[in-house]
Design a protein around this motif. Structure first.
Motif, PDB file in Angstrom:
ATOM      1  N   ASN A  55       5.468  -5.386  -3.377  1.00  0.00           N
ATOM      2  CA  ASN A  55       4.428  -5.870  -2.847  1.00  0.00           C
ATOM      3  C   ASN A  55       4.125  -4.882  -1.735  1.00  0.00           C
ATOM      4  N   HIS A  56       4.885  -4.481  -1.136  1.00  0.00           N
ATOM      5  CA  HIS A  56       4.483  -3.358   0.080  1.00  0.00           C
ATOM      6  C   HIS A  56       3.759  -2.245  -0.428  1.00  0.00           C
ATOM      7  N   SER A  57       4.448  -1.836  -1.699  1.00  0.00           N
ATOM      8  CA  SER A  57       3.614  -0.459  -2.202  1.00  0.00           C
ATOM      9  C   SER A  57       2.363  -0.883  -2.621  1.00  0.00           C
ATOM     10  N   GLY A  58       2.175  -2.246  -3.258  1.00  0.00           N
ATOM     11  CA  GLY A  58       0.914  -2.507  -3.683  1.00  0.00           C
ATOM     12  C   GLY A  58       0.090  -2.666  -2.595  1.00  0.00           C
ATOM     13  N   GLU A  59       0.453  -2.960  -1.279  1.00  0.00           N
ATOM     14  CA  GLU A  59      -0.593  -3.171  -0.070  1.00  0.00           C
ATOM     15  C   GLU A  59      -1.037  -1.648   0.225  1.00  0.00           C
ATOM     16  N   HIS A  60      -0.062  -0.830   0.455  1.00  0.00           N
ATOM     17  CA  HIS A  60      -0.558   0.527   0.572  1.00  0.00           C
ATOM     18  C   HIS A  60      -1.727   1.099  -0.059  1.00  0.00           C
ATOM     19  N   ILE A  61      -1.702   0.934  -1.498  1.00  0.00           N
ATOM     20  CA  ILE A  61      -2.619   1.250  -2.165  1.00  0.00           C
ATOM     21  C   ILE A  61      -3.976   0.548  -1.947  1.00  0.00           C
ATOM     22  N   ALA A  71       1.701   6.014   7.770  1.00  0.00           N
ATOM     23  CA  ALA A  71       2.927   5.963   8.758  1.00  0.00           C
ATOM     24  C   ALA A  71       3.570   4.623   8.361  1.00  0.00           C
ATOM     25  N   CYS A  72       4.895   4.781   7.844  1.00  0.00           N
ATOM     26  CA  CYS A  72       5.617   3.526   7.464  1.00  0.00           C
ATOM     27  C   CYS A  72       7.049   3.673   7.322  1.00  0.00           C
ATOM     28  N   CYS A  73       7.783   2.839   7.850  1.00  0.00           N
ATOM     29  CA  CYS A  73       9.256   2.968   7.979  1.00  0.00           C
ATOM     30  C   CYS A  73      10.095   2.379   6.667  1.00  0.00           C
ATOM     31  N   PRO A 109      10.990   1.093   2.739  1.00  0.00           N
ATOM     32  CA  PRO A 109      11.219   1.629   1.522  1.00  0.00           C
ATOM     33  C   PRO A 109      10.276   1.367   0.535  1.00  0.00           C
ATOM     34  N   HIS A 110       9.885   2.237  -0.619  1.00  0.00           N
ATOM     35  CA  HIS A 110       8.777   2.228  -1.206  1.00  0.00           C
ATOM     36  C   HIS A 110       9.221   2.305  -2.842  1.00  0.00           C
ATOM     37  N   VAL A 111       8.362   1.977  -3.738  1.00  0.00           N
ATOM     38  CA  VAL A 111       8.614   2.507  -5.326  1.00  0.00           C
ATOM     39  C   VAL A 111       8.419   3.981  -5.295  1.00  0.00           C
TER      40      VAL A 111
END
Ligand SMILES: [Zn+2]
Length: 381
Positions: A96-102, A192-194, A196-198
């Motif tokens: 979800n977090h990686s999807g949000e970045h995209i 900028a993000c702290c 963990p991502h895919v």
């Protein structure tokens, strides 16, 4: 200071670590490790859960720079333990977090708006954008985001030096220049993000924008990615299938079928109320009494129907005419009609003898009474 294993390898789910300190707290124990793969709540993302040895870790927080693992059991300082992250939970968060970045990277690229809020919890993923987009524009962003997944765009983490940083283009620009962690999605985003991502977008799976609504000068967007999106699809599919089967409609046409159903219910209601009106009129026409006061008991009449009935009886026979519709054994809705002065007097008595709520004027009162039928009838004798 605890070494943050998750910062450079987001896929560590099992590791060994030594307990630096263990202190008792109000609701369990606070554990500090020499190194950890547990992500503490931060940047909008909820914390990891898991186990350290036999202890359950229910929460992880950064407190005054230290990563605190909230544990249900005490652990021995200086001892090494096997640690396990609840990977199902963590991987869903990463998706979800990686999807949000995209999505945010694309919105920034195509519309110039910024992400000004992000929440990634157990049930909901929301992001706040400081500009207005419509459903069509969000559909375009959603398509492009999924294209990034099919292209398997690479994620990487950079720690630019204080000299490199001012020249870098990235979202969520920070005032600080030291230890800034930049998560990039090749060709799509740098931010900028702290968390963990895919490693690559293929791990995210489907990126689905569910809904959005206006908030001040922007919008709040609801998304689900990966397994969460799959689960959501399954839930919606089964629900749609059930409705479609019940309505004997095709799944893509359920909204038309429901609209028709609502229309036909409204039509039936209208017919029903016309029939009841005629029934009331028929009952009024054959009503005859020598009594000064009467109470009629019925079922399933609404306020308007009660008023129509009581008024009809009064116009035909004069006196005091009450009509009661049973809601439960000791609960009746009612309307009573009569000559205004006489009715006021009667209703005052009615209210003192029974448990009544209601009132009215000009020869008509209505409300509800919480008594037995015999008790109500008794007041009309
Ligand atoms: Zn982030």
């Amino acid at each position: 200071m605890t070494q943050k294993l998750y910062e450079n390898n987001s896929h560590i789910r099992d590791f060994c670590a030594t307990v630096i300190s263990c202190s008792e707290s109000e609701a369990g124990y606070h554990i500090i490790l020499d190194k950890t793969a547990f992500f503490p709540e931060g940047g909008g993302q909820a914390s990891d859960k898991g186990t350290i040895g036999e202890a359950q870790i229910t929460d992880v927080q950064t407190v005054e720079g230290e990563i605190i693992h909230f544990s249900d059991k005490p652990l021995v300082e200086g001892e090494e333990y096997e640690c396990h992250i609840d990977w199902n939970r963590r991987f869903r968060y990463m998706q979800n977090h990686s999807g949000e970045h995209i999505i945010c990277g694309l919105i920034n690229k195509y519309f110039g708006f910024d992400n000004v809020g992000f929440h990634l919890g157990e049930d909901e993923v929301t992001m706040d954008i400081n500009g207005i987009l419509n459903r069509e524009q969000l559909r375009m962003i959603e398509n492009l985001a999924n294209e990034a997944v099919y292209k398997n765009a690479k994620f990487s983490v950079l720690y630019p030096t204080a000299q490199e940083l001012p020249d870098m283009e990235y979202r969520s620009k920070l005032d600080i220049t030291e230890d800034v962690r930049i998560v990039t999605v090749e060709g799509y985003d740098a931010c900028a993000c702290c968390a963990p991502h895919v490693d690559s977008a293929g791990e995210i799976g489907i990126i689905k924008i569910l809904d959005f609504f206006r908030m001040r000068d922007g919008i709040r967007i609801y998304i689900k990615c990966g397994f969460d999106a799959l689960e959501d699809y399954e839930g919606r599919y089964m629900s749609t299938k059930l409705i479609a089967d019940l309505l004997s409609a095709k799944q893509y046409e359920v909204s038309d079928a429901v609209e028709k159903l609502i229309g036909s219910i409204a039509e039936q209601k209208h017919i029903n109320s016309e029939l009841k009106k005629r029934l009331i009129e028929a009952k009024i026409s054959v009503f005859g009494t020598k009594e000064e006061k009467t109470a009629v008991f019925e079922e399933g009449l609404d306020v308007k129907e009660l008023q129509l009935y009581a008024d009809g009886l009064y116009k035909l026979c004069g006196g005091i005419r009450g009509v009661f519709s049973k809601m439960a054994d000791t609960n009746y809705n009612f309307a009573i009609c009569g000559d205004a002065t006489q009715l006021d007097k009667f209703f005052a008595e009615f209210k003192t003898k029974l448990n009544v709520r209601g009132g009215g004027r000009n020869g008509m009162v209505q409300g509800s009474v919480q008594n037995k039928r015999e008790e109500i009838s008794g007041v009309f004798l």
